[in-house]
Design a protein around this motif. Structure first.
Motif, mmCIF file in Angstrom:
data_model
loop_
_atom_site.group_PDB
_atom_site.id
_atom_site.type_symbol
_atom_site.label_atom_id
_atom_site.label_comp_id
_atom_site.label_asym_id
_atom_site.label_seq_id
_atom_site.Cartn_x
_atom_site.Cartn_y
_atom_site.Cartn_z
ATOM 1 N N GLU A 286 0.850 -1.197 0.000
ATOM 2 C CA GLU A 286 0.000 0.000 0.000
ATOM 3 C C GLU A 286 0.886 1.247 0.000
ATOM 4 O O GLU A 286 0.960 1.999 0.964
ATOM 5 C CB GLU A 286 -0.942 -0.025 1.200
ATOM 6 C CG GLU A 286 -2.051 -1.052 1.073
ATOM 7 C CD GLU A 286 -2.902 -0.810 -0.175
ATOM 8 O OE1 GLU A 286 -3.407 0.309 -0.336
ATOM 9 O OE2 GLU A 286 -3.038 -1.736 -0.998
ATOM 10 N N LEU A 287 1.558 1.440 -1.120
ATOM 11 C CA LEU A 287 2.530 2.528 -1.290
ATOM 12 C C LEU A 287 2.098 3.411 -2.448
ATOM 13 O O LEU A 287 1.832 2.913 -3.552
ATOM 14 C CB LEU A 287 3.926 1.952 -1.597
ATOM 15 C CG LEU A 287 4.439 0.832 -0.688
ATOM 16 C CD1 LEU A 287 5.708 0.243 -1.269
ATOM 17 C CD2 LEU A 287 4.691 1.372 0.702
ATOM 18 N N TYR A 288 2.054 4.721 -2.204
ATOM 19 C CA TYR A 288 1.685 5.679 -3.241
ATOM 20 C C TYR A 288 2.751 6.761 -3.317
ATOM 21 O O TYR A 288 3.067 7.405 -2.312
ATOM 22 C CB TYR A 288 0.329 6.314 -2.942
ATOM 23 C CG TYR A 288 -0.835 5.367 -3.005
ATOM 24 C CD1 TYR A 288 -1.621 5.288 -4.151
ATOM 25 C CD2 TYR A 288 -1.151 4.558 -1.920
ATOM 26 C CE1 TYR A 288 -2.713 4.418 -4.209
ATOM 27 C CE2 TYR A 288 -2.231 3.687 -1.968
ATOM 28 C CZ TYR A 288 -3.013 3.622 -3.121
ATOM 29 O OH TYR A 288 -4.079 2.766 -3.170
ATOM 30 N N GLY A 289 3.313 6.948 -4.498
ATOM 31 C CA GLY A 289 4.352 7.951 -4.673
ATOM 32 C C GLY A 289 3.911 9.087 -5.577
ATOM 33 O O GLY A 289 3.154 8.886 -6.532
ATOM 34 N N CYS A 290 4.386 10.277 -5.264
ATOM 35 C CA CYS A 290 4.153 11.453 -6.112
ATOM 36 C C CYS A 290 5.500 11.889 -6.656
ATOM 37 O O CYS A 290 6.355 12.379 -5.905
ATOM 38 C CB CYS A 290 3.517 12.579 -5.301
ATOM 39 S SG CYS A 290 3.493 14.174 -6.167
ATOM 40 N N ASN A 291 5.719 11.678 -7.938
ATOM 41 C CA ASN A 291 6.966 12.088 -8.579
ATOM 42 C C ASN A 291 6.849 13.556 -8.978
ATOM 43 O O ASN A 291 6.152 13.899 -9.930
ATOM 44 C CB ASN A 291 7.240 11.231 -9.807
ATOM 45 C CG ASN A 291 8.620 11.481 -10.402
ATOM 46 O OD1 ASN A 291 9.298 12.444 -10.048
ATOM 47 N ND2 ASN A 291 9.042 10.606 -11.295
#
Length: 348
Positions: free
Chosen positions: A301-306
């Motif tokens: 459950e990992l969400y990244g914002c590049n």
């Protein structure tokens, strides 16, 4: 002040605007010294206006027709206010992710003044801007040679506001600077309305997931304090932060062990990063093998914002409704079906 009409700001705590006949007085409170003024401006809209001698402050004739804008977020706001043609110069071009700005610089229509902390003053002088927009910092020691040019410096301190809508409300000030008062006011009404509608939606969805924010930078993990804008937005989305009861309005500088102790059982992990490609779980683990101790990592459950491939820093400060929408999707993934604007779920 007698004879003036004070603009009733709903959320901004560091800004005050008082309108008079032909001019306005704007005061920015010093966010680092309670009770002190950071800067006072007299915005002269009518050249024939009679300005009383008591009105001390930096005089700026509005609307601005040429401005040096040293921050990507304010370039983005000016584009939203349809006055991008007033941007005459920029600084820190490498941090501006707006294609149109780069096109104008390449075509020679916007000057690149180099490093924002130590700009090429000759390029600023060539442009002859009406004002320079930049972000102030605590104990910055002033603005060096930039202060000696005799050009008004607009200190864009909205990032020190202690609420998402307080920060966004500063668009009313910038609208007045560029002759876009009505457009800025109308845009803020939309942002305010959208944000509160999203808050109501989150309330109806009930209690959401336990949330961990950001990741290690060197030997430090910066997590948003309970009263920070990000901390408040997590709460508005229905999320539960391990530091929700903390009273800091900025970030907390913690060790890996301190974060693990409080957030090992968090259901979801949201973080920002800067790269020329999307981050994977494998690449994230190569940064710190201790990440496997977090439930959110093990369960994917990992969400990244590049921030290199999104307009997070350009848009989110003045459009907190966009970011809150993302938070709601990630805090309540089984109850919402809207697309994410800034974040994406990490692949293996």
């Amino acid at each position: 002040m007698q004879g003036g009409d004070t603009l009733q700001l709903k959320y901004a705590s560091l800004l005050s605007i008082v309108d008079y006949d032909g001019y306005s007085v704007v005061e920015i409170q010093n966010p680092w010294k309670t009770g002190k003024t950071l800067h006072r401006y007299v915005l002269v809209e009518n050249a024939s206006a009679q300005i009383p001698e008591k009105e001390q402050g930096s005089v700026i004739h509005t609307p601005l027709t040429q401005a040096a804008v040293f921050t990507t977020v304010h370039c983005s706001l000016l584009m939203n206010l349809d006055c991008q043609d007033k941007i005459a110069a920029v600084a820190d071009l490498q941090y501006i992710k707006i294609p149109w700005i780069h096109e104008q610089v390449s075509a020679g229509r916007i000057a690149d003044c180099g490093n924002g902390l130590n700009p090429v003053v000759e390029k600023i002088m060539d442009v002859k801007p009406d004002a320079i927009l930049l972000s102030p910092f605590e104990n910055s020691g002033g603005y060096g040679k930039t202060e000696d040019l005799g050009i008004p410096i607009v200190e864009c301190a909205e990032y020190m506001e202690d609420s998402p809508l307080g920060r966004a409300e500063w668009m009313k000030f910038y609208g007045r600077l560029f002759g876009k008062r009505e457009k800025a006011d109308s845009l803020f009404v939309v942002v305010d309305s959208n944000y509160h509608a999203l808050c109501r939606q989150a309330q109806e969805l009930g209690e959401g997931r336990r949330v961990l924010v950001d990741k290690m930078v060197g030997n430090v993990w910066y997590v948003p304090g309970g009263k920070s804008t990000i901390g408040q937005m997590v709460r508005d989305a229905g999320g539960r932060s391990p530091w929700a009861d903390d009273d800091h309005s900025g970030s907390l500088s913690l060790s890996f062990e301190a974060v693990l102790e409080n957030a090992a059982d968090c259901d979801v992990w949201l973080f920002r990063y800067s790269a020329n490609h999307s981050l994977t779980r494998e690449k994230l683990l190569s940064e710190h093998h201790g990440y496997t101790q977090f439930k959110s990592f093990r369960e994917g459950e990992l969400y990244g914002c590049n921030v290199e491939q999104t307009l997070f820093y350009e848009e989110a400060p003045f459009r907190p409704d966009y970011l809150l929408s993302d938070f709601i999707q990630m805090v309540h993934p089984d109850k919402t079906q809207y697309p994410l604007k800034y974040f994406e779920k990490l692949r293996k």
